[in-house]
Design a protein around this motif. Structure first.
Motif, PDB file in Angstrom:
ATOM      1  N   SER A 143       0.830  -1.198  -0.087  1.00 30.17           N
ATOM      2  CA  SER A 143       0.097   0.090  -0.041  1.00 30.17           C
ATOM      3  C   SER A 143       0.702   1.137  -0.020  1.00 30.17           C
ATOM      4  O   SER A 143       0.288   2.204  -0.365  1.00 30.17           O
ATOM      5  CB  SER A 143      -0.878   0.100   1.188  1.00 30.17           C
ATOM      6  OG  SER A 143      -0.226   0.333   2.380  1.00 30.17           O
ATOM      7  N   THR A 144       2.182   1.094   0.287  1.00 31.25           N
ATOM      8  CA  THR A 144       3.028   2.213   0.230  1.00 31.25           C
ATOM      9  C   THR A 144       3.898   2.331  -0.939  1.00 31.25           C
ATOM     10  O   THR A 144       4.693   3.082  -0.889  1.00 31.25           O
ATOM     11  CB  THR A 144       3.978   2.363   1.600  1.00 31.25           C
ATOM     12  OG1 THR A 144       4.980   1.133   1.603  1.00 31.25           O
ATOM     13  CG2 THR A 144       3.139   2.240   2.875  1.00 31.25           C
ATOM     14  N   ALA A 145       3.654   1.549  -1.847  1.00 33.51           N
ATOM     15  CA  ALA A 145       4.473   1.675  -3.072  1.00 33.51           C
ATOM     16  C   ALA A 145       4.072   2.748  -3.937  1.00 33.51           C
ATOM     17  O   ALA A 145       3.027   3.001  -4.178  1.00 33.51           O
ATOM     18  CB  ALA A 145       3.992   0.218  -3.937  1.00 33.51           C
ATOM     19  N   TRP A 179      11.978   0.246   0.216  1.00 31.53           N
ATOM     20  CA  TRP A 179      12.139  -1.076   0.011  1.00 31.53           C
ATOM     21  C   TRP A 179      11.816  -1.197  -1.164  1.00 31.53           C
ATOM     22  O   TRP A 179      11.358  -0.481  -2.068  1.00 31.53           O
ATOM     23  CB  TRP A 179      10.922  -1.800   1.101  1.00 31.53           C
ATOM     24  CG  TRP A 179       9.664  -1.132   0.687  1.00 31.53           C
ATOM     25  CD1 TRP A 179       9.009   0.045   1.579  1.00 31.53           C
ATOM     26  CD2 TRP A 179       8.652  -1.475  -0.191  1.00 31.53           C
ATOM     27  NE1 TRP A 179       7.837   0.134   0.938  1.00 31.53           N
ATOM     28  CE2 TRP A 179       7.462  -0.709  -0.237  1.00 31.53           C
ATOM     29  CE3 TRP A 179       8.491  -2.369  -1.102  1.00 31.53           C
ATOM     30  CZ2 TRP A 179       6.726  -0.828  -0.891  1.00 31.53           C
ATOM     31  CZ3 TRP A 179       7.589  -2.571  -2.156  1.00 31.53           C
ATOM     32  CH2 TRP A 179       6.402  -1.847  -1.792  1.00 31.53           C
ATOM     33  N   GLN A 180      12.103  -2.479  -1.817  1.00 32.01           N
ATOM     34  CA  GLN A 180      11.879  -3.111  -3.144  1.00 32.01           C
ATOM     35  C   GLN A 180      11.628  -4.509  -3.106  1.00 32.01           C
ATOM     36  O   GLN A 180      12.308  -5.223  -2.338  1.00 32.01           O
ATOM     37  CB  GLN A 180      13.090  -2.755  -3.912  1.00 32.01           C
ATOM     38  CG  GLN A 180      12.966  -3.167  -5.634  1.00 32.01           C
ATOM     39  CD  GLN A 180      14.008  -2.920  -6.341  1.00 32.01           C
ATOM     40  OE1 GLN A 180      15.193  -3.487  -6.033  1.00 32.01           O
ATOM     41  NE2 GLN A 180      14.254  -2.074  -7.308  1.00 32.01           N
ATOM     42  N   TYR A 181      10.429  -4.908  -3.540  1.00 33.28           N
ATOM     43  CA  TYR A 181      10.209  -6.283  -3.569  1.00 33.28           C
ATOM     44  C   TYR A 181       9.891  -6.966  -4.921  1.00 33.28           C
ATOM     45  O   TYR A 181       9.163  -6.032  -5.672  1.00 33.28           O
ATOM     46  CB  TYR A 181       8.808  -6.184  -2.538  1.00 33.28           C
ATOM     47  CG  TYR A 181       7.990  -7.599  -2.588  1.00 33.28           C
ATOM     48  CD1 TYR A 181       8.993  -8.803  -1.942  1.00 33.28           C
ATOM     49  CD2 TYR A 181       6.589  -7.671  -2.736  1.00 33.28           C
ATOM     50  CE1 TYR A 181       8.163  -9.833  -1.818  1.00 33.28           C
ATOM     51  CE2 TYR A 181       6.147  -9.029  -2.782  1.00 33.28           C
ATOM     52  CZ  TYR A 181       6.719 -10.230  -2.320  1.00 33.28           C
ATOM     53  OH  TYR A 181       6.555 -11.501  -2.139  1.00 33.28           O
ATOM     54  N   LEU A 182      10.320  -7.911  -5.144  1.00 31.34           N
ATOM     55  CA  LEU A 182      10.240  -8.472  -6.154  1.00 31.34           C
ATOM     56  C   LEU A 182       9.607  -9.865  -6.395  1.00 31.34           C
ATOM     57  O   LEU A 182       9.823 -10.605  -5.134  1.00 31.34           O
ATOM     58  CB  LEU A 182      11.686  -9.162  -6.907  1.00 31.34           C
ATOM     59  CG  LEU A 182      12.448  -7.571  -7.637  1.00 31.34           C
ATOM     60  CD1 LEU A 182      13.004  -6.794  -6.394  1.00 31.34           C
ATOM     61  CD2 LEU A 182      13.365  -8.107  -8.693  1.00 31.34           C
ATOM     62  N   TYR A 183       8.629 -10.156  -6.717  1.00 28.85           N
ATOM     63  CA  TYR A 183       7.770 -11.444  -6.756  1.00 28.85           C
ATOM     64  C   TYR A 183       7.687 -12.036  -8.109  1.00 28.85           C
ATOM     65  O   TYR A 183       7.487 -11.357  -9.052  1.00 28.85           O
ATOM     66  CB  TYR A 183       6.618 -11.457  -5.947  1.00 28.85           C
ATOM     67  CG  TYR A 183       5.547 -10.339  -6.378  1.00 28.85           C
ATOM     68  CD1 TYR A 183       4.550 -10.807  -7.073  1.00 28.85           C
ATOM     69  CD2 TYR A 183       5.795  -8.928  -6.158  1.00 28.85           C
ATOM     70  CE1 TYR A 183       3.589  -9.709  -7.532  1.00 28.85           C
ATOM     71  CE2 TYR A 183       4.906  -8.012  -6.512  1.00 28.85           C
ATOM     72  CZ  TYR A 183       3.784  -8.539  -7.530  1.00 28.85           C
ATOM     73  OH  TYR A 183       2.741  -7.295  -7.792  1.00 28.85           O
ATOM     74  N   ASP A 184       7.320 -13.438  -8.329  1.00 26.84           N
ATOM     75  CA  ASP A 184       7.052 -14.073  -9.740  1.00 26.84           C
ATOM     76  C   ASP A 184       5.546 -13.993  -9.984  1.00 26.84           C
ATOM     77  O   ASP A 184       4.606 -13.503  -9.141  1.00 26.84           O
ATOM     78  CB  ASP A 184       7.873 -15.285  -9.664  1.00 26.84           C
ATOM     79  CG  ASP A 184       6.972 -16.276  -8.908  1.00 26.84           C
ATOM     80  OD1 ASP A 184       6.007 -16.171  -8.257  1.00 26.84           O
ATOM     81  OD2 ASP A 184       7.733 -17.485  -8.638  1.00 26.84           O
ATOM     82  N   ASP A 185       5.383 -14.515 -11.124  1.00 22.21           N
ATOM     83  CA  ASP A 185       3.711 -14.483 -11.607  1.00 22.21           C
ATOM     84  C   ASP A 185       2.918 -15.459 -10.778  1.00 22.21           C
ATOM     85  O   ASP A 185       1.664 -15.431 -10.851  1.00 22.21           O
ATOM     86  CB  ASP A 185       3.784 -15.177 -13.091  1.00 22.21           C
ATOM     87  CG  ASP A 185       4.657 -16.469 -13.331  1.00 22.21           C
ATOM     88  OD1 ASP A 185       3.958 -17.571 -13.374  1.00 22.21           O
ATOM     89  OD2 ASP A 185       5.831 -16.241 -13.410  1.00 22.21           O
ATOM     90  N   ARG A 186       3.614 -16.320  -9.899  1.00 17.83           N
ATOM     91  CA  ARG A 186       2.981 -17.182  -9.127  1.00 17.83           C
ATOM     92  C   ARG A 186       2.598 -16.543  -7.697  1.00 17.83           C
ATOM     93  O   ARG A 186       1.810 -16.834  -6.955  1.00 17.83           O
ATOM     94  CB  ARG A 186       3.312 -18.422  -8.670  1.00 17.83           C
ATOM     95  CG  ARG A 186       3.782 -19.422  -9.926  1.00 17.83           C
ATOM     96  CD  ARG A 186       4.879 -20.485  -9.546  1.00 17.83           C
ATOM     97  NE  ARG A 186       6.004 -20.080  -9.184  1.00 17.83           N
ATOM     98  CZ  ARG A 186       7.254 -20.634  -8.811  1.00 17.83           C
ATOM     99  NH1 ARG A 186       6.943 -21.945  -8.811  1.00 17.83           N
ATOM    100  NH2 ARG A 186       8.171 -20.159  -8.610  1.00 17.83           N
ATOM    101  N   GLY A 187       3.079 -15.365  -7.450  1.00 17.51           N
ATOM    102  CA  GLY A 187       3.011 -14.608  -6.328  1.00 17.51           C
ATOM    103  C   GLY A 187       3.918 -14.716  -5.364  1.00 17.51           C
ATOM    104  O   GLY A 187       4.014 -14.574  -3.955  1.00 17.51           O
TER     105      GLY A 187
END
Length: 242
Positions: free
Chosen positions: A107-109, A164-172
């Motif tokens: 929510s802070t992105a 912060w930086q968050y990376l996630y894949d197509d599966r979440g």
């Protein structure tokens, strides 16, 4: 004052409620030790403890207990009661495996991007990687995250912001998580721990989601753990001697 850096590897055991057990091996390298020794000689317990943290430390948290194997030690210590994620979340202070924490973080992105489909070089799987980044205050993180509250204890974490930086894949599934704190020129911005640390950056890479993980408690004797062995300890440090 600065710690040149540290690196580590570990594993997480997951259950319906999130992280149920964790294990980590971390290696700390220090620079500027002469200045740290000067501060320690003045009575600064934090720097005295930090100097002792150089080297390899192992930690395990499972079934409600936290275990330490400090640098150069041969015997494990059972150092106290702790949640399953305690071993893993003293350096990486953001637990994206907590749904409420992840929801608040996203929510802070203020920036987002996504890669084209590509093949993972390790698994061969076709994937897309999503990236979100933003800022969150330590106070906001403390309010929403049980993991951070446990790690920080009752200390006043303040209102400083971390990027912060968050990376996630197509599966979440999480792929990489980075956080960075740096002081600014603002009059009300000082380093963490009464200006002991003016800049810190930490990145965690997640992998091997299909692997079966089992973490067991080591043979250990009850004892007191190191006074300083994780980044989070800076938030609990006493005021600096003047």
């Amino acid at each position: 004052m600065r710690a040149d850096g540290h690196k580590g590897t570990g594993k997480l055991q997951l259950g319906p409620t999130g992280v149920t057990a964790s294990e980590i091996t971390r290696v700390v390298q220090l620079s500027g030790q002469s200045l740290m020794k000067q501060e320690a000689a003045k009575g600064d317990a934090y720097f005295a403890g930090l100097l002792k943290s150089a080297g390899t430390t192992r930690m395990i948290s499972t079934k409600g207990w936290l275990y330490h194997l400090p640098p150069k030690a041969r015997t494990w210590l059972r150092t106290g009661r702790a949640g399953g994620g305690a071993a893993a979340y003293g350096d990486q202070i953001i637990n994206v495996l907590e749904p409420a924490t992840l929801t608040k973080l996203l929510s802070t992105a203020d920036r987002s991007s996504v890669t084209p489909w590509h093949k993972n070089r390790t698994t061969g799987r076709n994937q897309r990687i999503y990236t979100r980044s933003g800022t969150i205050t330590l106070k906001e993180l403390y309010r929403v995250s049980p993991t951070f509250r446990e790690a920080a204890g009752t200390s006043a974490v303040g209102t400083d912001e971390i990027w912060w930086q968050y990376l996630y894949d197509d599966r979440g599934l999480p792929d990489r998580l980075v956080w960075h704190f740096r002081t600014t020129t603002k009059a009300d911005s000082i380093g963490l721990g009464d200006n002991r640390i003016r800049s810190v950056r930490l990145a965690t890479r997640f992998r091997d989601w299909q692997a079966r993980v089992s973490i067991t408690a080591p043979k250990a004797t009850p004892g007191r753990g190191p006074a300083v062995d994780e980044i989070i300890d800076i938030l609990r440090a006493d005021d600096r001697p003047r």
